[in-house]
Design a protein around this motif. Structure first.
Motif, PDB file in Angstrom:
ATOM      1  N   ARG A   1       0.832  -1.205   0.000  1.00 21.46           N
ATOM      2  CA  ARG A   1       0.000   0.000   0.000  1.00 21.46           C
ATOM      3  C   ARG A   1       0.870   1.259   0.000  1.00 21.46           C
ATOM      4  N   ASP A   2       1.966   1.234   0.736  1.00 22.63           N
ATOM      5  CA  ASP A   2       2.853   2.392   0.774  1.00 22.63           C
ATOM      6  C   ASP A   2       3.470   2.657  -0.598  1.00 22.63           C
ATOM      7  N   VAL A   3       3.776   1.582  -1.326  1.00 21.53           N
ATOM      8  CA  VAL A   3       4.300   1.732  -2.692  1.00 21.53           C
ATOM      9  C   VAL A   3       3.250   2.397  -3.584  1.00 21.53           C
ATOM     10  N   PHE A   4       2.001   1.940  -3.497  1.00 20.41           N
ATOM     11  CA  PHE A   4       0.930   2.507  -4.316  1.00 20.41           C
ATOM     12  C   PHE A   4       0.751   4.001  -4.037  1.00 20.41           C
ATOM     13  N   LEU A   5       0.891   4.385  -2.777  1.00 21.85           N
ATOM     14  CA  LEU A   5       0.685   5.781  -2.406  1.00 21.85           C
ATOM     15  C   LEU A   5       1.806   6.689  -2.899  1.00 21.85           C
ATOM     16  N   ARG A   6       2.998   6.133  -3.106  1.00 21.48           N
ATOM     17  CA  ARG A   6       4.164   6.951  -3.420  1.00 21.48           C
ATOM     18  C   ARG A   6       4.658   6.813  -4.858  1.00 21.48           C
ATOM     19  N   VAL A   7       4.087   5.892  -5.605  1.00 18.41           N
ATOM     20  CA  VAL A   7       4.614   5.611  -6.947  1.00 18.41           C
ATOM     21  C   VAL A   7       4.523   6.828  -7.852  1.00 18.41           C
ATOM     22  N   ILE A   8       3.567   7.691  -7.598  1.00 20.88           N
ATOM     23  CA  ILE A   8       3.390   8.868  -8.452  1.00 20.88           C
ATOM     24  C   ILE A   8       4.578   9.815  -8.354  1.00 20.88           C
ATOM     25  N   ASP A   9       5.363   9.725  -7.276  1.00 23.00           N
ATOM     26  CA  ASP A   9       6.499  10.630  -7.083  1.00 23.00           C
ATOM     27  C   ASP A   9       7.750  10.179  -7.816  1.00 23.00           C
ATOM     28  N   ALA A  10       7.741   8.995  -8.389  1.00 22.57           N
ATOM     29  CA  ALA A  10       8.948   8.458  -9.027  1.00 22.57           C
ATOM     30  C   ALA A  10       9.169   9.094 -10.403  1.00 22.57           C
ATOM     31  N   ASP A  11      10.443   9.332 -10.748  1.00 21.17           N
ATOM     32  CA  ASP A  11      10.768   9.823 -12.077  1.00 21.17           C
ATOM     33  C   ASP A  11      10.667   8.670 -13.074  1.00 21.17           C
ATOM     34  N   PRO A  12      10.677   8.942 -14.392  1.00 19.29           N
ATOM     35  CA  PRO A  12      10.450   7.878 -15.382  1.00 19.29           C
ATOM     36  C   PRO A  12      11.384   6.677 -15.260  1.00 19.29           C
ATOM     37  N   VAL A  13      12.677   6.920 -14.985  1.00 12.52           N
ATOM     38  CA  VAL A  13      13.613   5.797 -14.877  1.00 12.52           C
ATOM     39  C   VAL A  13      13.306   4.971 -13.642  1.00 12.52           C
ATOM     40  N   ALA A  14      13.142   5.645 -12.502  1.00 16.96           N
ATOM     41  CA  ALA A  14      12.844   4.931 -11.261  1.00 16.96           C
ATOM     42  C   ALA A  14      11.469   4.266 -11.331  1.00 16.96           C
ATOM     43  N   LEU A  15      10.528   4.904 -12.017  1.00 14.73           N
ATOM     44  CA  LEU A  15       9.175   4.350 -12.117  1.00 14.73           C
ATOM     45  C   LEU A  15       9.184   2.976 -12.762  1.00 14.73           C
ATOM     46  N   GLN A  16       9.992   2.801 -13.793  1.00 17.10           N
ATOM     47  CA  GLN A  16      10.045   1.501 -14.455  1.00 17.10           C
ATOM     48  C   GLN A  16      10.580   0.441 -13.500  1.00 17.10           C
ATOM     49  N   ASN A  17      11.576   0.794 -12.701  1.00 10.12           N
ATOM     50  CA  ASN A  17      12.085  -0.149 -11.698  1.00 10.12           C
ATOM     51  C   ASN A  17      11.012  -0.476 -10.667  1.00 10.12           C
ATOM     52  N   VAL A  18      10.275   0.552 -10.226  1.00  3.78           N
ATOM     53  CA  VAL A  18       9.201   0.327  -9.251  1.00  3.78           C
ATOM     54  C   VAL A  18       8.152  -0.625  -9.817  1.00  3.78           C
ATOM     55  N   LEU A  19       7.769  -0.417 -11.069  1.00  5.69           N
ATOM     56  CA  LEU A  19       6.762  -1.279 -11.692  1.00  5.69           C
ATOM     57  C   LEU A  19       7.263  -2.712 -11.832  1.00  5.69           C
ATOM     58  N   ASP A  20       8.502  -2.857 -12.285  1.00  7.67           N
ATOM     59  CA  ASP A  20       9.074  -4.204 -12.444  1.00  7.67           C
ATOM     60  C   ASP A  20       9.174  -4.919 -11.098  1.00  7.67           C
ATOM     61  N   ASN A  21       9.655  -4.199 -10.099  1.00 12.47           N
ATOM     62  CA  ASN A  21       9.817  -4.805  -8.780  1.00 12.47           C
ATOM     63  C   ASN A  21       8.467  -5.108  -8.128  1.00 12.47           C
ATOM     64  N   THR A  22       7.494  -4.223  -8.336  1.00 11.55           N
ATOM     65  CA  THR A  22       6.163  -4.461  -7.770  1.00 11.55           C
ATOM     66  C   THR A  22       5.529  -5.699  -8.392  1.00 11.55           C
ATOM     67  N   GLN A  23       5.745  -5.899  -9.683  1.00 10.01           N
ATOM     68  CA  GLN A  23       5.231  -7.091 -10.350  1.00 10.01           C
ATOM     69  C   GLN A  23       5.806  -8.365  -9.709  1.00 10.01           C
ATOM     70  N   ILE A  24       7.118  -8.353  -9.441  1.00  8.28           N
ATOM     71  CA  ILE A  24       7.741  -9.525  -8.809  1.00  8.28           C
ATOM     72  C   ILE A  24       7.233  -9.678  -7.379  1.00  8.28           C
ATOM     73  N   TYR A  25       7.038  -8.553  -6.678  1.00  8.69           N
ATOM     74  CA  TYR A  25       6.532  -8.593  -5.306  1.00  8.69           C
ATOM     75  C   TYR A  25       5.147  -9.237  -5.261  1.00  8.69           C
ATOM     76  N   VAL A  26       4.284  -8.814  -6.169  1.00 11.08           N
ATOM     77  CA  VAL A  26       2.933  -9.381  -6.214  1.00 11.08           C
ATOM     78  C   VAL A  26       2.976 -10.862  -6.601  1.00 11.08           C
ATOM     79  N   GLU A  27       3.867 -11.191  -7.495  1.00 13.28           N
ATOM     80  CA  GLU A  27       3.983 -12.584  -7.948  1.00 13.28           C
ATOM     81  C   GLU A  27       4.498 -13.504  -6.843  1.00 13.28           C
ATOM     82  N   LEU A  28       5.516 -13.043  -6.107  1.00 15.90           N
ATOM     83  CA  LEU A  28       6.196 -13.931  -5.157  1.00 15.90           C
ATOM     84  C   LEU A  28       5.793 -13.726  -3.702  1.00 15.90           C
TER      85      LEU A  28
END
Length: 354
Positions: free
Chosen positions: A313-340
């Motif tokens: 939930r904390d990631v969802f609340l803060r993801v909007i603050d990420a710059d484009p490069v960091a945002l892609q990492n956040v999305l990729d990592n969140t996908q693995i987090y949800v998966e595993l």
């Protein structure tokens, strides 16, 4: 470009004064258009010009490595570093800025220091050869790095050598600790340009830990502690992974997982995990995280929200603050987090993210 200002105009403003004939470095410095700073009026003009340059860099104005290094030279002069010199590269096509320590930061440099937070957080890149960084290999092959990486050695040297950061204005001290967090999260210390700075990075983190235990404002102590924990969590997760692989239920691995449990739970809602996801992370990291969050859930069966839920939930609340490069990492990592780690029984609060 700000008010139509070009980098040529910036460089002209910085190189408009002259050398003393007695300056032994004059031949080299004049070759690269880098005169020394002497007169106070010139120093103030240079400070204002460097501040404007850092704003332009933060804004994404395209710049080449040669101009960046010229600005870096004046920045270290303005801050007050000792033993500043410009050394030509082996092929003579570029140069590197060398400098010693700085015990006190000049007042005229404070706006520039504050602006470094935005520079380090900038998402655009530049090609820089490792040979352009003092202490790095004499490698002339360019590396594509974040534009702020050129100033990382300057910033870390300030953190490590200024006698007492708490004597600076509180906003500057706060910005420096926040900048250290950004440097840790965003800049790749495994690349050829920054790899030689790993040791001074560790020293800077330990310096931040010193301030976490001092009788200073709570906000500064929290920033110092967050810096240390942000650095430690990924490293300790790697330790837990390696110990589990080679030693099964090793006591050290158990201690590492306990550390992760305690600190992730303590900082679950202050952006620590969200910031960690801005960096590329391995699947092994998330496998360890699953062990930690599963154990936490078993230990806290009546908690209104599980640790795995709070982190997501904390990631969802803060993801909007990420710059484009960091945002892609956040999305990729969140996908693995949800998966595993967390893929079922989401609460309404997390789904609605309110």
């Amino acid at each position: 470009m700000r008010a139509g200002i070009s980098w040529n105009a910036i460089v002209d403003a910085l190189t408009g004064d002259h050398y003393s004939e007695n300056d032994p470095a004059a031949a080299h410095l004049s070759l690269y258009g880098l005169p020394s700073i002497g007169d106070p009026d010139v120093a103030n003009l240079h400070a204002s010009t460097v501040f404007l340059s850092l704003q332009m860099i933060s804004d994404g104005i395209a710049i080449d490595s040669f101009t960046l290094l010229k600005i870096k030279n004046y920045l270290v002069e303005i801050i007050g570093f000792h033993d500043v010199s410009v050394v030509p590269s082996y092929n003579g096509q570029s140069f590197q800025v060398q400098f010693g320590e700085v015990s006190e930061i000049a007042n005229i440099a404070l706006p520039c220091i504050n602006q470094l937070l935005s520079v380090m957080d900038a998402s655009h890149s530049v090609d820089v050869a490792p040979s352009a960084m003092a202490g790095a290999d004499n490698d002339e092959r360019p590396v594509h790095i974040l534009v702020g990486s050129v100033f990382v050695d300057v910033f870390l040297s300030m953190i490590c050598t200024v006698k007492d950061l708490t004597l600076l204005p509180i906003m500057t001290c706060k910005n420096m600790l926040e900048t250290l967090c950004v440097v840790i999260y965003k800049h790749d210390f495994e690349n050829r340009v920054l790899k030689h700075l790993q040791q001074i990075l560790r020293r800077a983190v330990m310096r931040a830990l010193e301030y976490a235990g001092q009788d200073i404002s709570y906000e500064l102590r929290q920033l110092g502690l967050s810096t240390v924990h942000a650095t430690a969590i990924e490293s300790i997760a790697k330790l837990a992974t390696s110990q589990s692989q080679f030693h099964g239920q090793d006591a050290l691995a158990t201690q590492a997982r306990a550390f992760l449990d305690t600190n992730l739970a303590k900082y679950a809602q202050n952006g620590l995990f969200a910031n960690l996801l801005k960096r590329p992370l391995t699947r092994d990291f998330f496998l360890v995280l699953k062990q930690v969050t599963d154990s936490n859930a078993r230990s806290n069966p009546t908690a209104p929200q599980s640790l795995r839920e709070l982190l997501l939930r904390d990631v969802f609340l803060r993801v909007i603050d990420a710059d484009p490069v960091a945002l892609q990492n956040v999305l990729d990592n969140t996908q693995i987090y949800v998966e595993l780690v967390h893929h079922q029984n989401f609460t309404a609060e997390t789904i609605q993210c309110e």
